[in-house]
Design a protein around this motif. Structure first.
Motif, PDB file in Angstrom:
ATOM      1  N   ALA A   8       0.827  -1.206   0.000  1.00 10.97           N
ATOM      2  CA  ALA A   8       0.000   0.000   0.000  1.00 10.97           C
ATOM      3  C   ALA A   8       0.862   1.258   0.000  1.00 10.97           C
ATOM      4  N   ALA A   9       1.955   1.238   0.775  1.00 13.82           N
ATOM      5  CA  ALA A   9       2.810   2.429   0.847  1.00 13.82           C
ATOM      6  C   ALA A   9       3.511   2.679  -0.485  1.00 13.82           C
ATOM      7  N   SER A  10       4.045   1.630  -1.122  1.00 14.71           N
ATOM      8  CA  SER A  10       4.713   1.812  -2.414  1.00 14.71           C
ATOM      9  C   SER A  10       3.738   2.345  -3.448  1.00 14.71           C
ATOM     10  N   CYS A  11       2.548   1.738  -3.496  1.00 19.85           N
ATOM     11  CA  CYS A  11       1.545   2.175  -4.475  1.00 19.85           C
ATOM     12  C   CYS A  11       1.156   3.632  -4.219  1.00 19.85           C
ATOM     13  N   ALA A  12       0.998   3.989  -2.936  1.00 17.47           N
ATOM     14  CA  ALA A  12       0.581   5.355  -2.626  1.00 17.47           C
ATOM     15  C   ALA A  12       1.624   6.368  -3.094  1.00 17.47           C
ATOM     16  N   GLY A  58       9.394  -5.363  -0.276  1.00 12.48           N
ATOM     17  CA  GLY A  58      10.308  -4.614   0.588  1.00 12.48           C
ATOM     18  C   GLY A  58      11.418  -3.963  -0.221  1.00 12.48           C
ATOM     19  N   ILE A  59      11.994  -4.743  -1.149  1.00 14.36           N
ATOM     20  CA  ILE A  59      13.068  -4.202  -1.992  1.00 14.36           C
ATOM     21  C   ILE A  59      12.525  -3.099  -2.897  1.00 14.36           C
ATOM     22  N   VAL A  60      11.351  -3.348  -3.485  1.00 21.42           N
ATOM     23  CA  VAL A  60      10.766  -2.339  -4.380  1.00 21.42           C
ATOM     24  C   VAL A  60      10.435  -1.061  -3.603  1.00 21.42           C
ATOM     25  N   MET A 103       7.603  -1.826 -11.472  1.00 19.91           N
ATOM     26  CA  MET A 103       8.181  -2.614 -10.382  1.00 19.91           C
ATOM     27  C   MET A 103       7.194  -2.742  -9.228  1.00 19.91           C
ATOM     28  N   THR A 104       6.521  -1.617  -8.928  1.00 20.45           N
ATOM     29  CA  THR A 104       5.567  -1.646  -7.815  1.00 20.45           C
ATOM     30  C   THR A 104       4.425  -2.617  -8.098  1.00 20.45           C
ATOM     31  N   LEU A 124       3.648  19.119  -1.912  1.00 24.27           N
ATOM     32  CA  LEU A 124       3.917  17.782  -2.438  1.00 24.27           C
ATOM     33  C   LEU A 124       4.384  16.853  -1.326  1.00 24.27           C
ATOM     34  N   LYS A 125       5.220  17.386  -0.429  1.00 26.76           N
ATOM     35  CA  LYS A 125       5.716  16.566   0.674  1.00 26.76           C
ATOM     36  C   LYS A 125       4.539  16.087   1.526  1.00 26.76           C
ATOM     37  N   ALA A 126       3.632  17.013   1.832  1.00 28.23           N
ATOM     38  CA  ALA A 126       2.465  16.653   2.634  1.00 28.23           C
ATOM     39  C   ALA A 126       1.616  15.624   1.892  1.00 28.23           C
ATOM     40  N   MET A 127       1.505  15.786   0.576  1.00 27.25           N
ATOM     41  CA  MET A 127       0.678  14.853  -0.188  1.00 27.25           C
ATOM     42  C   MET A 127       1.261  13.443  -0.126  1.00 27.25           C
ATOM     43  N   LEU A 128       2.589  13.335  -0.211  1.00 24.20           N
ATOM     44  CA  LEU A 128       3.228  12.017  -0.131  1.00 24.20           C
ATOM     45  C   LEU A 128       2.990  11.384   1.238  1.00 24.20           C
ATOM     46  N   TRP A 129       3.191  12.175   2.298  1.00 25.66           N
ATOM     47  CA  TRP A 129       2.956  11.655   3.650  1.00 25.66           C
ATOM     48  C   TRP A 129       1.507  11.230   3.828  1.00 25.66           C
ATOM     49  N   MET A 130       0.594  12.090   3.376  1.00 24.33           N
ATOM     50  CA  MET A 130      -0.826  11.799   3.580  1.00 24.33           C
ATOM     51  C   MET A 130      -1.254  10.574   2.787  1.00 24.33           C
ATOM     52  N   ALA A 131      -0.731  10.428   1.567  1.00 27.43           N
ATOM     53  CA  ALA A 131      -1.090   9.264   0.755  1.00 27.43           C
ATOM     54  C   ALA A 131      -0.650   7.991   1.470  1.00 27.43           C
ATOM     55  N   VAL A 132       0.555   8.014   2.045  1.00 25.65           N
ATOM     56  CA  VAL A 132       1.030   6.843   2.787  1.00 25.65           C
ATOM     57  C   VAL A 132       0.133   6.625   4.017  1.00 25.65           C
ATOM     58  N   GLY A 133      -0.210   7.706   4.704  1.00 25.45           N
ATOM     59  CA  GLY A 133      -1.083   7.602   5.872  1.00 25.45           C
ATOM     60  C   GLY A 133      -2.431   6.977   5.519  1.00 25.45           C
TER      61      GLY A 133
END
Lengths: 268, 296
Positions: free
Chosen positions: B15-19, B154-156, B201-202, B233-242
């Protein structure tokens, strides 16, 4: 006999040779050639669909040229990229993008940075100064969607300024902006000209073209005329450029007449 | 119990990689190409397996990346040369690749340890049973280091995360304004295909866990939810992972409660979180509109 200084003559900031461009097999620009002087403000003028923005994009290599080329200070685009700042049309920008004002301006420094480098304090200082110059300092942490049209335009001009270029190519910077922004742009032009920098703008307002610019390039699918305002801003060139659009032309001549009247009053 | 931990850990990494990758797809308005690549990489996996007779991670990733890039390139070429609309071109290429993949699987069914159901839907519940064993299995001198799928993603995830950290500014400029990036001398085409490589890869590493269809949900939904609320953008990346991690936890609980598919429950949870976000925003904006009247 040759001119004595012809060898030491510095090459023009922008010289376009036989540029032709096409859009879906339809010719948009045919065989456009011109050379601009350094340290002047230059307007690219022509009716809608005349290929003004296309010309700018062709010069910047953003859309493929079929023929011809542009050279910058006598060199190719790749060698002079950092010296050329491009300001795209406001409508082409995604204003909902999650980014704040200062980050947009900092993008002007990205060309100088290596892949892994973050902007240094110097880069940040330059970006902040650019925001102050355009009176956008108070908005530096705003998200760009929360700005008015004029403020958005000023952010993009600050970005170009932060690039510390010597040639500025701007696509309709005056389109749809408020009076304060128009004033800010004029001030910016004056400041840049004092530093010997060259500004090329796509411009649509014939009322102000003579006032804001030193030079005009008339375009309508091909080059109509290029030269100093006092030489080329003539009824004949306007006719050639806007020909066939009589009603528009009548409006324009009327407007020109009026601005000239206004000017006459102003100088009284 | 350990099985649950492996499942949740694998799902969390997927989920985190895809986000993270999804954020750039959403901002570049290329969600559809993510969908396309997630399907066409099937052909890459099958071909890589048939040619090398190996299921090693580098081979699977290699096959997927080659076919993924080919999908992006052919779609673009079909759009330019064939003068077809870009979304139609993408739809043509990826369905073609996916269909060839399906034919190959049924032709070589005996040799390929892939069944169509698993490719489409994935089965994260089986992830803990396919583990990597280091050392000699017969002599029992080695040890089990955990599920293959976990180490693959994990590697990806590490590759995706370090790529974004290293090239954050480039990716930001390109996502924001490609012509501006080009005018600054940034190679926009290279970065486009770089992003497509990360997507390939993801998706291939997510295959075992969530399958080709649901990986699209994880690429698009958490990033979209984040797009609605983020201001940088930084917030968007964090929020997407969240959002993606929340979806994993809620989805796992939902699957446990309903005794149903884990990956589908995660996708449904991601969707629910998106709708909750939209509803919350609507309430907020209405409250803001009402305020001037109240203050009168």
């Amino acid at each position: 006999m040759k001119q004595p200084n012809s060898n030491t003559h510095t090459p023009s900031p922008l010289s376009v040779q036989h540029l032709s461009m096409r859009y879906h097999h339809k010719p948009v620009l045919t065989d456009v050639s011109f050379e601009i002087p350094e340290g002047k403000t230059i307007a690219i003028v022509g009716p809608n669909g005349a290929g003004k923005s296309t010309l700018l994009k062709g010069i910047m290599g953003l859309e493929p040229n079929i023929e011809g080329q542009a050279s910058f200070f006598g060199e190719s685009l790749d060698k002079k990229r950092q010296a050329i700042a491009y300001v795209p049309q406001r409508e082409e920008i995604d204003w909902d993008f999650p980014i704040n004002v200062l980050d947009v301006v900092l993008m002007g420094r990205h060309g100088q940075l290596k892949l892994w480098q973050r902007p240094s304090q110097l880069d940040i200082d330059i970006a902040e100064q650019a925001l102050k110059d355009l009176k956008m300092w108070d908005f530096k942490n705003r998200q760009i969607s929360q700005l008015s049209g004029g403020q958005q335009q000023r952010v993009f001009l600050a970005r170009a300024l932060a690039q510390q270029a010597t040639l500025y190519l701007m696509d309709e910077p005056f389109a749809g902006v408020d009076v304060a922004t128009e004033q800010a742009i004029i001030e910016l032009f004056k400041e840049l000209k004092l530093q010997g920098k060259t500004i090329v703008c796509v411009h649509h307002d014939l009322n102000t073209v003579g006032e804001y610019f030193d030079w005009i390039i008339f375009i309508n699918a091909r080059l109509i005329a290029a030269g100093p305002v006092e030489e080329v801003l003539t009824k004949e060139n306007l006719n050639k450029t806007y020909g066939g659009r009589l009603s528009l032309l009548n409006d324009l001549t009327e407007q020109m007449y009026r601005t000239q009247l206004n000017k006459a009053h102003d100088t009284d | 119990m350990t099985n649950d931990i492996w499942i949740i850990a694998t799902a969390a990494l997927v989920a985190a990689s895809c986000a993270l990758v999804g954020v750039f797809l959403i901002l570049r308005r290329q969600a559809l190409i993510g969908d396309a690549i997630s399907h066409s990489v099937l052909l890459g996996i099958v071909l890589a397996y048939l040619i090398t007779d190996s299921r090693a991670l580098p081979i699977m990733l290699g096959g997927a990346v080659i076919i993924g890039l080919l999908t992006a390139w052919l779609s673009d070429s079909l759009h330019r040369v064939g003068k077809l609309q870009s979304d139609a071109s993408i739809g043509i290429i990826f369905t073609l690749f996916f269909a060839i993949g399906v034919i190959l699987i049924s032709l070589y069914a005996g040799q390929i340890d892939l069944d169509q159901e698993c490719v489409l839907y994935g089965e994260i519940a089986f992830v803990p049973f396919d583990t990597i064993y280091i050392g000699n299995l017969a002599a029992e001198s080695g040890f089990d280091i955990g599920p293959r799928a976990f180490w693959g993603i994990g590697i990806v995830f590490t590759i995706v995360l370090s790529s974004i950290i290293i090239s954050f500014n480039r990716l930001k400029t390109i996502a924001f304004h490609p012509s501006l990036a080009l005018s600054l001398g940034i190679n926009v085409i290279f970065w486009h295909y770089f992003l497509m490589t990360l997507v390939s890869m993801t998706t291939v590493a997510s295959f075992d866990a969530v399958g080709a269809i649901l990986v699209v949900a994880l690429l698009v939904i958490p990033a979209s939810s984040a797009y609605l609320v983020a201001r940088s953008l930084k917030a968007m990346l964090w929020m997407a992972v969240g959002y993606s991690q929340l979806a994993v936890l809620i989805g796992y609980a939902l699957a446990f409660w309903l005794d149903s598919s884990i990956s589908a429950s995660i996708a449904v949870s991601a969707g629910l979180l998106l709708f909750v976000t939209i509803a919350w925003q609507q309430v907020q904006s209405q409250r803001r509109q009402r305020q001037p009247i109240d203050s009168l």
